[in-house]
Design a protein around this motif. Structure first.
Motif, PDB file in Angstrom:
ATOM      1  N   CYS A  66       0.917  -1.002   0.339  1.00 37.46           N
ATOM      2  CA  CYS A  66       0.296   0.092   0.116  1.00 37.46           C
ATOM      3  C   CYS A  66       1.137   0.906   0.103  1.00 37.46           C
ATOM      4  N   ILE A  68       0.291   3.823   1.223  1.00 33.01           N
ATOM      5  CA  ILE A  68       0.059   5.165   2.097  1.00 33.01           C
ATOM      6  C   ILE A  68      -0.247   4.543   3.431  1.00 33.01           C
ATOM      7  N   LEU A  70      -1.730   2.442   4.356  1.00 31.34           N
ATOM      8  CA  LEU A  70      -3.227   2.138   4.607  1.00 31.34           C
ATOM      9  C   LEU A  70      -3.980   1.057   5.543  1.00 31.34           C
ATOM     10  N   ILE A  95      -8.950   8.206   3.280  1.00 34.20           N
ATOM     11  CA  ILE A  95      -7.523   8.718   3.097  1.00 34.20           C
ATOM     12  C   ILE A  95      -7.360   6.943   1.645  1.00 34.20           C
TER      13      ILE A  95
END
Length: 159
Positions: A66, A68, A70, A95
């Motif tokens: 991922c 970010i 997450l 997000i």
């Protein structure tokens, strides 16, 4: 130029504009009435994520791929069977960028992308989903009887 020639040109230009207007009248509408009509998505569409809790082995590949970081994966190591046991799995859709990396790299295929795209809500905390909310089976746009799909409306107009 005389007055008669200018009149003929004006009528011709008005006629051309009218013909363009009539050619657009034959076309299907481009816009849709969203809550009541939905577009049928493509196969490669990346919508809401579906998670199957029983298939997950808590390998955390989804967290590593991922962009970010997450997903939140909580697990406990079971010493008697020497395996990880998944306790909790959370995704915050506020997000998420819906990149699809998790689905591509998951070794057990416990993650999949659905065709659901209407994730709007009045309370932003509803977008923080745990494994129960993620495990909800996706409703297909075609099977949803409350929604008139664009495909159905096109078929009705041709009949």
């Amino acid at each position: 130029m005389n007055y008669g020639h200018q009149t003929v040109l004006a009528v011709r230009y008005i006629g051309q504009g009218f013909m363009i207007t009539l050619s657009h009248a034959n076309r299907l509408p481009v816009t849709i009435q969203y809550p009541y009509e939905k577009l049928i998505t493509l196969e490669c569409f990346r919508g809401r994520i579906h998670f199957e809790f029983d298939k997950c082995i808590a390998c955390e590949v989804c967290v590593r791929v991922c962009p970010i970081d997450l997903p939140i994966v909580d697990w406990k190591f079971e010493t008697d069977i020497r395996k990880k046991r998944l306790l909790n799995y959370n995704i915050d859709f506020r997000i998420c960028i819906f990149c699809g990396n998790w689905v591509e790299y998951c070794p057990t295929n416990c993650l999949s992308m659905t065709e659901e795209y209407g994730l709007s809500t009045y309370d932003c905390h509803e977008l923080n989903c745990n494994q129960i909310a993620l495990g909800r089976l996706p409703m297909s746009v075609i099977d949803d009887y409350t929604i008139r799909t664009i495909l159905n409306s096109i078929q009705r107009k041709t009949q």
